[in-house]
Design a protein around this motif. Structure first.
Motif, mmCIF file in Angstrom:
data_model
loop_
_atom_site.group_PDB
_atom_site.id
_atom_site.type_symbol
_atom_site.label_atom_id
_atom_site.label_comp_id
_atom_site.label_asym_id
_atom_site.label_seq_id
_atom_site.Cartn_x
_atom_site.Cartn_y
_atom_site.Cartn_z
ATOM 1 N N UNK A 27 0.844 -1.061 -0.122
ATOM 2 C CA UNK A 27 -0.080 0.095 -0.066
ATOM 3 C C UNK A 27 1.034 1.266 0.051
ATOM 4 N N UNK A 28 1.875 1.401 0.885
ATOM 5 C CA UNK A 28 2.728 2.371 0.781
ATOM 6 C C UNK A 28 3.532 2.647 -0.299
ATOM 7 N N UNK A 29 3.903 1.590 -1.101
ATOM 8 C CA UNK A 29 4.711 1.883 -2.380
ATOM 9 C C UNK A 29 3.759 2.337 -3.396
ATOM 10 N N UNK A 30 2.828 1.767 -3.395
ATOM 11 C CA UNK A 30 1.472 1.995 -4.435
ATOM 12 C C UNK A 30 1.204 3.582 -4.306
ATOM 13 N N UNK A 31 0.980 4.122 -2.932
ATOM 14 C CA UNK A 31 0.665 5.479 -2.777
ATOM 15 C C UNK A 31 1.586 6.360 -3.099
ATOM 16 N N UNK A 32 2.949 5.944 -2.597
ATOM 17 C CA UNK A 32 4.048 6.793 -3.114
ATOM 18 C C UNK A 32 4.203 7.031 -4.668
ATOM 19 N N UNK A 33 3.919 5.953 -4.969
ATOM 20 C CA UNK A 33 4.063 5.918 -6.705
ATOM 21 C C UNK A 33 3.178 6.779 -7.408
ATOM 22 N N UNK A 34 1.821 6.591 -6.683
ATOM 23 C CA UNK A 34 0.531 7.528 -7.214
ATOM 24 C C UNK A 34 1.091 8.906 -7.219
ATOM 25 N N UNK A 35 1.552 9.309 -5.907
ATOM 26 C CA UNK A 35 1.777 10.678 -5.454
ATOM 27 C C UNK A 35 2.905 11.135 -6.553
ATOM 28 N N UNK A 36 3.836 10.280 -6.816
ATOM 29 C CA UNK A 36 4.989 10.913 -7.681
ATOM 30 C C UNK A 36 4.438 10.930 -9.112
ATOM 31 N N UNK A 37 3.613 10.067 -9.811
ATOM 32 C CA UNK A 37 3.009 10.185 -10.934
ATOM 33 C C UNK A 37 2.294 11.228 -11.123
ATOM 34 N N UNK A 38 1.346 11.640 -10.069
ATOM 35 C CA UNK A 38 0.525 12.940 -10.342
ATOM 36 C C UNK A 38 1.511 14.116 -9.941
ATOM 37 N N UNK A 150 -8.097 4.112 -7.480
ATOM 38 C CA UNK A 150 -7.403 2.774 -7.711
ATOM 39 C C UNK A 150 -6.868 2.505 -6.359
ATOM 40 N N UNK A 151 -6.264 3.660 -5.449
ATOM 41 C CA UNK A 151 -5.955 3.294 -4.341
ATOM 42 C C UNK A 151 -7.093 2.912 -2.973
ATOM 43 N N UNK A 152 -8.344 3.241 -3.488
ATOM 44 C CA UNK A 152 -9.421 2.746 -2.880
ATOM 45 C C UNK A 152 -9.668 1.234 -3.146
ATOM 46 N N UNK A 153 -9.435 0.931 -4.202
ATOM 47 C CA UNK A 153 -9.537 -0.671 -4.729
ATOM 48 C C UNK A 153 -8.608 -1.212 -4.196
ATOM 49 N N UNK A 154 -7.434 -0.719 -4.236
ATOM 50 C CA UNK A 154 -6.226 -1.519 -3.348
ATOM 51 C C UNK A 154 -6.243 -1.930 -1.902
ATOM 52 N N UNK A 155 -6.894 -0.947 -1.283
ATOM 53 C CA UNK A 155 -7.460 -0.922 0.241
ATOM 54 C C UNK A 155 -8.271 -1.961 0.329
ATOM 55 N N UNK A 156 -9.434 -2.208 -0.609
ATOM 56 C CA UNK A 156 -10.350 -2.936 -0.256
ATOM 57 C C UNK A 156 -9.669 -4.490 -0.669
ATOM 58 N N UNK A 157 -8.951 -4.630 -1.610
ATOM 59 C CA UNK A 157 -8.541 -5.816 -2.055
ATOM 60 C C UNK A 157 -7.520 -6.334 -0.776
ATOM 61 N N UNK A 158 -6.677 -5.415 -0.436
ATOM 62 C CA UNK A 158 -5.768 -5.890 0.886
ATOM 63 C C UNK A 158 -6.599 -6.222 1.899
ATOM 64 N N UNK A 159 -7.722 -5.503 2.164
ATOM 65 C CA UNK A 159 -8.451 -5.763 3.375
ATOM 66 C C UNK A 159 -9.118 -7.151 3.120
ATOM 67 N N UNK A 160 -9.922 -7.506 2.155
ATOM 68 C CA UNK A 160 -10.338 -8.721 1.827
ATOM 69 C C UNK A 160 -9.455 -9.821 1.893
ATOM 70 N N UNK A 161 -8.169 -9.408 1.026
ATOM 71 C CA UNK A 161 -7.231 -10.478 1.129
ATOM 72 C C UNK A 161 -6.777 -11.119 2.572
ATOM 73 N N UNK A 162 -6.444 -9.854 3.460
ATOM 74 C CA UNK A 162 -6.112 -10.199 4.829
ATOM 75 C C UNK A 162 -6.999 -10.997 5.554
ATOM 76 N N UNK A 163 -8.442 -10.634 5.498
ATOM 77 C CA UNK A 163 -9.300 -11.193 6.093
ATOM 78 C C UNK A 163 -9.368 -12.798 5.703
ATOM 79 N N UNK A 164 -9.608 -13.032 4.338
ATOM 80 C CA UNK A 164 -9.418 -14.416 3.901
ATOM 81 C C UNK A 164 -8.250 -15.079 4.354
ATOM 82 N N UNK A 165 -7.004 -14.446 4.307
ATOM 83 C CA UNK A 165 -5.579 -14.956 4.639
ATOM 84 C C UNK A 165 -5.717 -15.481 5.909
ATOM 85 N N UNK A 166 -6.497 -14.800 6.955
ATOM 86 C CA UNK A 166 -6.448 -14.825 8.161
ATOM 87 C C UNK A 166 -7.217 -16.257 8.420
ATOM 88 N N UNK A 167 -8.235 -16.514 7.892
ATOM 89 C CA UNK A 167 -9.053 -17.726 8.014
ATOM 90 C C UNK A 167 -8.215 -18.926 7.635
#
Length: 455
Positions: A27-38, A150-167
């Motif tokens: 998430x940090x890498x993507x957020x930093x990359x988005x900021x640099x691109x913008x 895109x950042x919001x989508x990434x947050x959602x993906x990571x949240x769902x992935x972490x919950x599923x991964x926890x199970x």
């Protein structure tokens, strides 16, 4: 908490921590990359707008309108402001734009060092531009709607992935903990079947290499020692009851016979003498058993003891008990580095008793001379060897002579109760030493006692 639950919990926390760290890095890498691109887009927009206005037309407003119509990469809520030499505002993309934040950043802008800041809910950059030798400060601001989507989508993906991964982590932890502890559960079930009457049962040792197998091997070793101790206890009780029953039965028979048949004082005295002899045997055996029990107490005070003096007292007592026996004492070589010769830490009375028991056995079962050698195995070990040329001990009996009240078959005709060697072994082990016995039937016996020195 069960070990299974501890393993699952620790495994889950560990893997979850790793997973969260990885998710945070992504998430940090993507957020930093988005900021640099913008930021790059904003700088590009600012420079393109400046070049168009300053180089291509003397009418900045008309040129800007033409440029905006051709620009397909329009930024949401785009704002551009240009400050000329002296910090004067030359151009703004909309007359209603506030220049408060831009004015505050003018002093920070340097050649080759763009400034990034927030203008309300917009992201903004300020760049330095040199035209015809004159410095210009250009500001561009806008909102990266697509990037934030895109950042919001990434947050959602990571949240769902972490919950599923926890199970999945919990399920995997439960599975691996169950697999890892299954041999332990098998050991527990086998141990529960072991009772006092089934001490010969052993635990399955598995592959013999992993930790659980080592535990099973250790437990089987302990079971062997416990079984041996039970057998020794049963043997001890059997021998003790037999040794006590014989003199007590003789004593009872003598007294009953005396009471029923003795007619005069002489006969009564003879019966009493027999009874006294049997009582002496009972007392001797009882004292031996008490000494054997006390030998288990390791709390006695340890002091420097001269082992040669203990040996001299034991030899003196043996010579008085067996006046016809010949006793020879020899000394081995003395190490040059030893200062206190023949000194060991321990209890003088117990050490004398152990030496006396060895000498008593040697004299009792041998009609020939007894040889005693006192010397050093090393500067830290004293050795006492007692050798006789008596009846010896048969091989089957040699492994059991240290059991309390056990006597070899060829020695039962001599007086004794089989306590001396057992007592001596306990005393020597309490002093951190060891005792070894070598013998052959008809060829004599050699007893070797090794004790650590005071050094």
């Amino acid at each position: 908490m069960l070990i299974r639950n501890k393993l699952i919990l620790r495994f889950t926390l560990l893997v979850l921590l790793i997973q969260l760290c990885l998710s945070g890095f992504i998430y940090y890498f993507y957020a930093t990359s988005r900021q640099q691109r913008f930021d790059d887009r904003l700088r590009g927009k600012a420079l393109m707008t400046t070049r168009l206005l300053l180089r291509q037309s003397p009418h900045p407003a008309d040129a800007e309108r033409n440029f905006r119509r051709r620009d397909l990469m329009t930024i949401v809520d785009e704002r551009v402001s240009i400050y000329g030499p002296g910090g004067h505002l030359l151009y703004t993309s909309a007359d209603s734009l506030s220049q408060k934040h831009n004015s505050a950043q003018l002093e920070r802008i340097r050649p080759g060092a763009p400034v990034r800041f927030r203008d309300g809910n917009l992201e903004a950059v300020g760049v330095y531009y040199l035209f015809d030798g004159q410095p210009y400060h250009v500001f561009a601001a806008g909102r990266d709607a697509f990037g934030y989507q895109q950042l919001a989508k990434l947050r959602l993906i990571l949240l769902v992935g972490n919950v599923g991964g926890l199970v999945l982590i919990v399920l995997a932890g439960w599975y691996f903990a169950d697999q890892a502890l299954r041999p332990m559960a098998r050991v527990v079930r086998q141990v529960e079947k072991i009772t006092a009457s089934r001490l010969n049962t052993r635990v399955h040792e598995g592959n013999g290499t992993d930790e659980i197998a080592q535990l099973a091997i250790t437990f089987n070793g302990m079971l062997s020692r416990v079984e041996q101790a039970f057998e020794m206890q049963k043997s001890f009780l059997s021998h003790a009851s037999h040794e006590l029953r014989t003199p007590l039965a003789t004593l009872r028979g003598t007294l009953e016979t005396s009471l029923a048949y003795d007619q005069n004082l002489a006969e009564a005295k003879q019966s009493q003498a027999t009874a006294v002899e049997e009582l002496k045997k009972v007392i001797e055996l009882t004292n031996g058993l008490l000494a054997l029990a006390k030998a288990d107490d390791a709390s006695f005070r340890r002091e420097p003891v001269r082992l040669d003096e203990c040996l001299a007292r034991a030899l003196q007592i043996s010579a008085a008990t067996y006046p016809a026996q010949t006793l020879h004492l020899e000394y081995g070589d003395l190490p040059a580095e030893v200062e206190d010769v023949f000194v060991v830490p321990g209890n003088e009375h117990l050490l004398t008793t152990s030496l006396l028991n060895l000498l008593d056995n040697a004299c009792k079962y041998s009609s020939g001379a007894v040889w005693v050698v006192l010397g050093y195995d090393s500067p830290r070990q004293l050795r006492v060897t007692v050798r006789d040329a008596g009846i010896g001990i048969a091989a089957p009996d040699l492994s059991r002579v240290f059991e309390p009240l056990y006597r070899a078959a060829n020695g039962k005709s001599r007086p004794g109760y089989g306590i001396g060697l057992a007592l001596t072994k306990k005393i020597v082990e309490l002093h951190g030493g060891r005792i070894e016995l070598t013998s052959a039937e008809g060829a004599g016996t050699t007893a070797t006692l090794v004790l650590p020195t005071a050094a």
